[in-house]
Design a protein around this motif. Structure first.
Motif, PDB file in Angstrom:
ATOM      1  N   TYR A  83       0.810  -1.232   0.000  1.00 26.72           N
ATOM      2  CA  TYR A  83       0.000   0.000   0.000  1.00 26.72           C
ATOM      3  C   TYR A  83       0.840   1.278   0.000  1.00 26.72           C
ATOM      4  O   TYR A  83       0.602   2.200  -0.778  1.00 26.72           O
ATOM      5  N   ASN A 172      -1.407 -12.511   1.274  1.00 27.45           N
ATOM      6  CA  ASN A 172      -1.510 -11.218   1.955  1.00 27.45           C
ATOM      7  C   ASN A 172      -1.928 -11.419   3.410  1.00 27.45           C
ATOM      8  O   ASN A 172      -2.467 -12.453   3.794  1.00 27.45           O
ATOM      9  N   GLY A 174      -4.280 -10.319   5.107  1.00 31.59           N
ATOM     10  CA  GLY A 174      -5.696 -10.429   5.421  1.00 31.59           C
ATOM     11  C   GLY A 174      -6.199 -11.859   5.323  1.00 31.59           C
ATOM     12  O   GLY A 174      -7.093 -12.269   6.073  1.00 31.59           O
ATOM     13  N   LEU A 191     -10.246  -7.954  10.249  1.00 26.56           N
ATOM     14  CA  LEU A 191     -10.220  -6.534  10.603  1.00 26.56           C
ATOM     15  C   LEU A 191     -11.627  -5.974  10.791  1.00 26.56           C
ATOM     16  O   LEU A 191     -12.540  -6.308  10.036  1.00 26.56           O
ATOM     17  N   PHE A 260      -5.820   0.553  14.394  1.00 30.60           N
ATOM     18  CA  PHE A 260      -5.103   0.988  13.191  1.00 30.60           C
ATOM     19  C   PHE A 260      -4.895   2.504  13.179  1.00 30.60           C
ATOM     20  O   PHE A 260      -3.867   2.990  12.718  1.00 30.60           O
ATOM     21  N   MET A 270       0.207   1.012   8.676  1.00 35.74           N
ATOM     22  CA  MET A 270      -1.045   1.003   9.444  1.00 35.74           C
ATOM     23  C   MET A 270      -1.934   2.192   9.072  1.00 35.74           C
ATOM     24  O   MET A 270      -3.152   2.094   9.073  1.00 35.74           O
ATOM     25  N   GLU A 272      -2.130   3.456   6.099  1.00 36.85           N
ATOM     26  CA  GLU A 272      -2.749   3.097   4.818  1.00 36.85           C
ATOM     27  C   GLU A 272      -3.926   2.137   5.029  1.00 36.85           C
ATOM     28  O   GLU A 272      -4.965   2.261   4.385  1.00 36.85           O
ATOM     29  N   ILE A 273      -3.753   1.169   5.947  1.00 32.24           N
ATOM     30  CA  ILE A 273      -4.833   0.220   6.228  1.00 32.24           C
ATOM     31  C   ILE A 273      -6.022   0.946   6.855  1.00 32.24           C
ATOM     32  O   ILE A 273      -7.179   0.706   6.505  1.00 32.24           O
ATOM     33  N   SER A 274      -5.731   1.882   7.769  1.00 30.83           N
ATOM     34  CA  SER A 274      -6.792   2.637   8.437  1.00 30.83           C
ATOM     35  C   SER A 274      -7.640   3.408   7.432  1.00 30.83           C
ATOM     36  O   SER A 274      -8.867   3.482   7.554  1.00 30.83           O
ATOM     37  N   TRP A 280     -13.908  -3.089   5.347  1.00 32.34           N
ATOM     38  CA  TRP A 280     -14.184  -4.161   6.301  1.00 32.34           C
ATOM     39  C   TRP A 280     -15.337  -3.819   7.246  1.00 32.34           C
ATOM     40  O   TRP A 280     -15.854  -4.678   7.933  1.00 32.34           O
TER      41      TRP A 280
END
Length: 324
Positions: A83, A172, A174, A191, A260, A270, A272-274, A280
């Motif tokens: 990401y 990945n 996830g 998540l 996150f 983190m 980028e995931i947030s 999700w």
């Protein structure tokens, strides 16, 4: 049997969807060239296939890509980056792929996703892109680049839009820990929310759809299809199915959104995931009526069989690691 007229160049062939597509092509005895950064890794994944040629190099190297593209009728764009490295890298490599395809007016296969649309309930091929995140904007830009190149006659493009991948070699963070957890009796993570419906696609099914589309003569320079895969009632229920197939008790582990956000203060990954948390927290569905009309005989692998095949793949990887 192979068509004898196709020559496939696969980029990202050691990744999730690229691996599945390469396996599909090899099963049909198609001529396949893989451009890989790690030849040794690719050799372990694919063993010996007479129709497979492995070339070590980087898709960021435009000249090498052009040389390989000149021989190809189809180029599979399976290149992905972490990401936090999407910015510039994804655009640059996509431009290289367009230039390589232009030499032979090849067809580019692009694995689309749902990022360009932000939070919507249902996505059809007519849903306009409205990205609400940085990565959504990047993905929308890539599709725009491909659409423009096709309109200019440089290449043809088939954009198959899909939900979350799962299956053999989907490594990945996830998905892989779900299957590893099931095999070892450890917690299976997810998540944000694991109690709402979620759409997933088994990568061998997606690979088969691509191959079937390759056999059709596209009417338009740029064609877009959704492939919906399967909607599980909840991730928690799906994980329980996986654990049962592995012969273990399901243990669930949920990472909350606030974690996150907090970790994002210190970690770009983190952060980028947030930003993508809405994926999700909500159920977003692809409608694939157009693909079903185009390929009426397209079949999904039954869930039970797909789970067993994926567990078997992870079991094999685990045994190799224990031996080495």
């Amino acid at each position: 049997m192979a068509t004898n007229t196709f020559r496939f160049l696969v980029l990202g062939g050691t990744g999730s969807i690229g691996y599945a597509f390469t396996q599909e092509l090899l099963r049909h005895q198609e001529q396949v060239t893989l451009l890989v950064r790690n030849k040794q890794k690719a050799q372990k994944l694919f063993a010996d296939w007479p129709a497979l040629q492995l070339i070590e190099g980087d898709a960021q190297g435009g000249e090498l890509l052009k040389k390989l593209g000149a021989e190809a009728t189809h180029i599979f764009h399976g290149i992905n980056y972490p990401y936090e490295k999407w910015q510039n890298n994804m655009e640059r490599v996509t431009q290289n792929i367009i230039e390589a395809a232009a030499i032979n007016k090849a067809t580019i296969f692009f694995p689309g996703n749902i990022y360009p649309f932000g939070l919507v309930d249902v996505i059809t091929e007519k849903t306009p892109p409205k990205p609400t995140t940085k990565k959504g904007a990047i993905r929308a830009k890539l599709e725009q680049m491909l659409q423009q190149a096709a309109a200019q006659g440089k290449c043809r493009v088939i954009n198959l839009r899909m939900p979350d991948f799962w299956g053999p070699n989907v490594m990945n963070e996830g998905i892989a820990p779900v299957f590893k957890g099931a095999l070892t009796g450890k917690p299976m993570p997810w998540l944000y929310r694991n109690n709402i419906p979620h759409q997933l696609i088994y990568t061998p099914d997606a690979a088969h759809a691509y191959y079937e589309l390759a056999k059709l003569q596209p009417q338009e320079p740029y064609t877009e299809y959704n492939y919906a895969g399967e909607v599980v009632p909840s991730i928690k229920e799906w994980q329980a199915q996986i654990a049962a197939a592995a012969g273990t008790e399901p243990k669930h582990k949920l990472f909350p959104g606030w974690l996150f956000k907090l970790m994002g203060l210190f970690s770009p990954v983190m952060r980028e995931i947030s930003e993508m948390g809405y994926l999700w927290q909500n159920t977003i569905l692809l409608n694939d009526d157009k693909l079903r009309q185009t390929l009426p005989n397209l079949q999904r692998t039954p869930m039970k069989q797909a789970i067993m095949e994926t567990l078997e793949w992870h079991r094999g990887v685990r045994e190799l690691k224990l031996k080495s």
